[in-house]
Design a protein around this motif. Structure first.
Motif, PDB file in Angstrom:
ATOM      1  N   CYS A 222      45.413  48.893  29.412  1.00  0.00           N
ATOM      2  CA  CYS A 222      46.525  47.746  30.066  1.00  0.00           C
ATOM      3  C   CYS A 222      47.055  49.533  31.105  1.00  0.00           C
ATOM      4  O   CYS A 222      47.431  50.447  30.536  1.00  0.00           O
ATOM      5  CB  CYS A 222      47.293  47.747  29.517  1.00  0.00           C
ATOM      6  SG  CYS A 222      48.415  47.350  30.521  1.00  0.00           S
TER       7      CYS A 222
ATOM      8  N   THR B 244      55.819  46.093  25.249  1.00  0.00           N
ATOM      9  CA  THR B 244      56.965  46.599  25.539  1.00  0.00           C
ATOM     10  C   THR B 244      57.409  48.046  24.676  1.00  0.00           C
ATOM     11  O   THR B 244      58.387  49.164  25.252  1.00  0.00           O
ATOM     12  CB  THR B 244      57.902  45.255  24.926  1.00  0.00           C
ATOM     13  OG1 THR B 244      57.457  43.593  25.563  1.00  0.00           O
ATOM     14  CG2 THR B 244      59.708  45.735  25.459  1.00  0.00           C
TER      15      THR B 244
ATOM     16  N   ALA C 241      53.120  45.602  32.053  1.00  0.00           N
ATOM     17  CA  ALA C 241      52.329  44.773  31.034  1.00  0.00           C
ATOM     18  C   ALA C 241      52.247  43.370  31.237  1.00  0.00           C
ATOM     19  O   ALA C 241      51.384  43.116  30.650  1.00  0.00           O
ATOM     20  CB  ALA C 241      53.435  45.480  30.105  1.00  0.00           C
ATOM     21  N   THR C 242      53.433  42.733  31.591  1.00  0.00           N
ATOM     22  CA  THR C 242      53.913  41.784  31.092  1.00  0.00           C
ATOM     23  C   THR C 242      52.289  40.923  32.306  1.00  0.00           C
ATOM     24  O   THR C 242      51.874  39.951  31.684  1.00  0.00           O
ATOM     25  CB  THR C 242      54.763  40.979  31.839  1.00  0.00           C
ATOM     26  OG1 THR C 242      55.810  42.051  30.568  1.00  0.00           O
ATOM     27  CG2 THR C 242      55.303  39.820  31.874  1.00  0.00           C
TER      28      THR C 242
ATOM     29  N   GLU D  89      48.915  37.302  22.576  1.00  0.00           N
ATOM     30  CA  GLU D  89      49.920  37.611  23.539  1.00  0.00           C
ATOM     31  C   GLU D  89      51.364  38.521  22.830  1.00  0.00           C
ATOM     32  O   GLU D  89      51.827  39.431  23.887  1.00  0.00           O
ATOM     33  CB  GLU D  89      50.045  35.902  24.620  1.00  0.00           C
ATOM     34  CG  GLU D  89      51.439  36.779  25.374  1.00  0.00           C
ATOM     35  CD  GLU D  89      51.382  35.574  26.520  1.00  0.00           C
ATOM     36  OE1 GLU D  89      52.602  35.398  27.689  1.00  0.00           O
ATOM     37  OE2 GLU D  89      51.015  33.969  25.422  1.00  0.00           O
ATOM     38  N   ALA D  90      51.839  37.505  22.355  1.00  0.00           N
ATOM     39  CA  ALA D  90      53.018  38.087  21.453  1.00  0.00           C
ATOM     40  C   ALA D  90      53.258  39.742  20.420  1.00  0.00           C
ATOM     41  O   ALA D  90      53.848  40.261  21.062  1.00  0.00           O
ATOM     42  CB  ALA D  90      53.608  36.938  19.864  1.00  0.00           C
TER      43      ALA D  90
ATOM     44  N   LYS E 178      46.007  37.173  28.824  1.00  0.00           N
ATOM     45  CA  LYS E 178      46.022  35.412  28.172  1.00  0.00           C
ATOM     46  C   LYS E 178      45.177  34.488  28.932  1.00  0.00           C
ATOM     47  O   LYS E 178      44.347  33.439  28.870  1.00  0.00           O
ATOM     48  CB  LYS E 178      46.893  34.609  28.051  1.00  0.00           C
ATOM     49  CG  LYS E 178      47.691  33.877  26.918  1.00  0.00           C
ATOM     50  CD  LYS E 178      49.046  34.254  27.703  1.00  0.00           C
ATOM     51  CE  LYS E 178      49.160  32.122  27.211  1.00  0.00           C
ATOM     52  NZ  LYS E 178      50.365  32.223  26.871  1.00  0.00           N
TER      53      LYS E 178
ATOM     54  N   ILE F  39      49.153  40.903  30.551  1.00  0.00           N
ATOM     55  CA  ILE F  39      48.957  40.378  29.468  1.00  0.00           C
ATOM     56  C   ILE F  39      48.847  39.086  29.426  1.00  0.00           C
ATOM     57  O   ILE F  39      47.948  37.893  29.370  1.00  0.00           O
ATOM     58  CB  ILE F  39      50.554  40.664  28.817  1.00  0.00           C
ATOM     59  CG1 ILE F  39      50.263  42.317  27.676  1.00  0.00           C
ATOM     60  CG2 ILE F  39      50.033  39.515  26.830  1.00  0.00           C
ATOM     61  CD1 ILE F  39      51.520  42.082  26.698  1.00  0.00           C
TER      62      ILE F  39
ATOM     63  N   THR G 162      52.229  41.847  24.101  1.00  0.00           N
ATOM     64  CA  THR G 162      53.315  42.028  24.594  1.00  0.00           C
ATOM     65  C   THR G 162      54.328  42.636  23.903  1.00  0.00           C
ATOM     66  O   THR G 162      55.320  43.708  24.078  1.00  0.00           O
ATOM     67  CB  THR G 162      54.216  40.700  24.524  1.00  0.00           C
ATOM     68  OG1 THR G 162      52.805  39.736  26.256  1.00  0.00           O
ATOM     69  CG2 THR G 162      55.947  40.842  25.451  1.00  0.00           C
ATOM     70  N   GLU G 163      54.927  42.826  22.211  1.00  0.00           N
ATOM     71  CA  GLU G 163      55.434  43.218  21.547  1.00  0.00           C
ATOM     72  C   GLU G 163      54.709  44.829  21.995  1.00  0.00           C
ATOM     73  O   GLU G 163      55.656  46.077  22.191  1.00  0.00           O
ATOM     74  CB  GLU G 163      55.628  43.261  20.233  1.00  0.00           C
ATOM     75  CG  GLU G 163      56.152  43.858  19.677  1.00  0.00           C
ATOM     76  CD  GLU G 163      56.364  43.357  17.810  1.00  0.00           C
ATOM     77  OE1 GLU G 163      56.963  44.009  17.051  1.00  0.00           O
ATOM     78  OE2 GLU G 163      55.486  42.181  17.974  1.00  0.00           O
TER      79      GLU G 163
ATOM     80  N   GLN H  96      57.286  47.605  32.209  1.00  0.00           N
ATOM     81  CA  GLN H  96      57.479  46.053  32.381  1.00  0.00           C
ATOM     82  C   GLN H  96      56.281  45.204  32.095  1.00  0.00           C
ATOM     83  O   GLN H  96      56.158  44.495  32.609  1.00  0.00           O
ATOM     84  CB  GLN H  96      58.642  45.836  31.137  1.00  0.00           C
ATOM     85  CG  GLN H  96      58.537  44.978  30.582  1.00  0.00           C
ATOM     86  CD  GLN H  96      58.168  44.667  29.171  1.00  0.00           C
ATOM     87  OE1 GLN H  96      58.126  45.638  29.272  1.00  0.00           O
ATOM     88  NE2 GLN H  96      57.619  44.225  28.683  1.00  0.00           N
TER      89      GLN H  96
END
Length: 604
Positions: free
Chosen positions: A600, A395, A427-428, A387-388, A435, A431, A391-392, A424
């Protein structure tokens, strides 16, 4: 006989009286008046009877010896005289009396004889005086003298005739007395011989009686010896394996004394019978052994003796019966067992601790779940890390994105920011959605594995429970079989003991009956001696003790072997379990397949 003699004498006197006649005067004168009666007038023949010199004549007074008594008297004949002379004296007295009677009978002729002489002399004297008167004056002295002289001469002749008469009578009596002396001498000899023969006969009879009684006593004593020895032998055999009572020897002594007393009583009774028979035989022999005066000798009346003779009594039959009895050998011997199994208490006690396995299963379940939790945390960490990173990355991608120009118009910063903010957000959201999918996979996998673990736990615990149930069933079956075997053994013991009791009681009863027959034969129905009475009671008690000992032996055998048999049977049953706590082969494998960021899509 006496009357006949008197009549005979009277006839003689009458005949002589009829012939009395004096001579004539011339005869007188020729003899100078000295004429005496004829000599024949003075001759008197004593009428002697030959029967007086026979024993038959004295049969009424000289009876044979001994004389029979009247019926009912204590003795069948007169008693024996202690002294022969006493008996002879009695007979001599009787014979003397008989001689006096004969003498008196003979002297009865003296008075007629004297009367005839007196009549004859009176005739002659009267004739003499009558004829003498022719010569002399009857008053003259010479006449008187001659008459007196003639009377004296006649008296002298008469006296001589009487003396001759008495002499003849005395001679006859002497002859009779001589005969009496002969028969008395013969009778004395007969009595002496008879006494000697009686003594010899009595001596032989006594010897025979003594011999018979002695033989009877010896036979009874031999029987007593045999009975006592037999009874002692039987009791020795009966008490061969046990101790006799303290008074047993005294009882045997009293028994022998009783038998001896009975022997003495039987011998005394038989002795009395023998003595009675001997007395009867002696009495019969004595009474039939007689001395007779008829013949002047003795004789024995065998016919009378045979009719009156009593035979010797036969000794009572002395048959006896000996009833033996063997030793009471009733016994019971058990069969010893070999190769019996033994085991310890722990081996006998079958245990299965299922809780240990259940606890171990619980422990394993906890471990499995702990491992799963660790894996889930690890897997969740991978998702978080993705996830991190995503996200990175997104982003960064979003920050590089600009909206597409429309008709060649460049987007403004605000549009760019708005576009990037919208991207964003997408994307969030993407994700977060990915997740969520990954976490859902982890959760599903975790749920599945947890289900497997729980299912395994249930199965494992069911398996352990099943094993426990099987073990309990085995133990129950074992206990039931052991209980059944124990009950069977006890029933067998009870049945065998009951059969043994019945058999022993039957044997004891039979043996007691045999002993009672022996006791009855040996001691009689009702012995008086208490020690002898106790023999039966004591031996019955010994038989009962023997029965109790055999039963005690039986009980001791079962007491010894029954626990061993039960242990042997118990040790043959073993409920064992070989249980390994199950293990769950889990594969904590989750292939983390990170979603591609390229998938995505941004929609502006």
């Amino acid at each position: 006989m006496m009357k006949f003699v008197a009549v005979f004498l009277a006839c003689i006197v009458a005949a002589q009286a009829a012939t009395n006649s004096c001579p004539s005067y011339d005869y007188w004168c020729s003899h100078n008046f000295h004429v005496l009666p004829a000599r024949s007038y003075y001759c008197y023949t004593v009428p002697f009877s030959q029967s007086w010199c026979t024993s038959q004549y004295y049969a009424d007074c000289l009876l044979e010896f001994p004389q029979l008594n009247i019926p009912g008297a204590e003795e069948t004949c007169e008693a024996e005289k202690a002294n022969v002379e006493d008996c002879i004296g009695g007979y001599e007295t009787k014979l003397s009396g008989a001689r006096d009677t004969i003498r008196d009978e003979l002297n009865e002729g003296l008075a007629p004889f004297e009367s005839d002489i007196d009549d004859l002399h009176l005739t002659y004297l009267n004739t003499f005086m009558l004829y003498l008167k022719n010569c002399y004056d009857e008053n003259s002295t010479e006449y008187t003298t001659k008459v007196d002289d003639y009377e004296a001469e006649l008296l002298a002749v008469k006296t001589q005739a009487v003396a001759d008469f008495n002499t003849a009578v005395a001679a006859a009596i002497t002859r009779i007395e001589t005969f009496h002396g002969q028969i008395i001498a013969q009778f004395r000899s007969c009595l002496t011989s008879r006494t000697s023969r009686l003594n010899s006969y009595n001596l032989k009879l006594d010897e025979r009686a003594t011999c018979i009684v002695t033989q009877y006593r010896e036979r009874l004593e031999a029987i007593v010896t045999k009975k006592v020895d037999f009874v002692k032998c039987v009791f020795d055999r009966l008490y061969a394996d046990k101790t006799k009572e303290a008074e047993h020897d005294n009882a045997m002594t009293n028994y022998e004394s009783e038998l001896t007393t009975q022997v003495n009583a039987d011998v005394a009774t038989f002795q009395g019978e023998v003595d009675t028979a001997v007395a009867a035989l002696k009495e019969s022999y004595r009474c039939n052994y007689k001395c007779y005066f008829q013949t002047g000798c003795y004789g024995f009346s065998r016919r009378s003796y045979t009719r009156s003779c009593i035979s010797f009594p036969s000794p009572p039959k002395t048959s006896y019966k000996l009833v033996g009895v063997g030793q009471f050998k009733a016994d019971w011997n058990g069969c010893a067992y070999n190769c019996l199994r033994t085991c310890t208490v722990e081996e006998k006690t079958c245990t299965f601790n299922d809780q240990t396995h259940i606890d171990e299963i619980g422990t394993k379940v906890t471990g499995y779940k702990s491992d799963l939790a660790d894996k889930v945390v690890e897997w969740q960490g991978q998702v978080t890390a993705w996830e991190a990173t995503a996200t990175e990355s997104l982003t960064a991608t979003v920050q590089c994105m600009i909206p597409k120009t429309y008709c060649g118009v460049a987007p403004t910063e605000a549009e760019i920011e708005a576009y990037q903010a919208s991207a964003q957000t997408q994307a969030t959201n993407w994700i977060a959605a990915k997740k969520t999918e990954l976490l859902a996979q982890i959760t599903a996998l975790e749920t599945r594995i947890t289900g497997q673990i729980d299912s395994w736990k249930i199965r494992a615990e069911a398996y352990i429970t099943k094993v426990k149930a099987q073990f309990d069933c085995c133990v129950t079956n074992k206990n039931a079989k052991i209980l059944s075997y124990t009950t069977s053994l006890e029933e067998k013991r009870v049945a065998q003991r009951a059969a043994l009791v019945t058999r022993l009681n039957d044997l004891a009863t039979q043996h007691k009956c045999q002993f009672d027959q022996f006791y009855l034969c040996a001691f009689g129905e009702a012995p008086v001696d208490t020690l002898i009475q106790d023999l039966q009671t004591l031996y019955h008690g010994c038989v009962d003790i023997k029965v109790d000992d055999v039963l005690a032996k039986f009980d001791a055998f079962w007491t010894e072997w029954q626990p061993q048999l039960e242990e042997h049977y118990t040790c043959g049953f073993k409920c064992t379990t070989k249980v390994t706590t199950p293990c769950l082969n889990l594969s904590y494998k989750w292939n983390f397949c990170a979603p591609s960021l390229s998938s995505c899509r941004f929609y502006c």
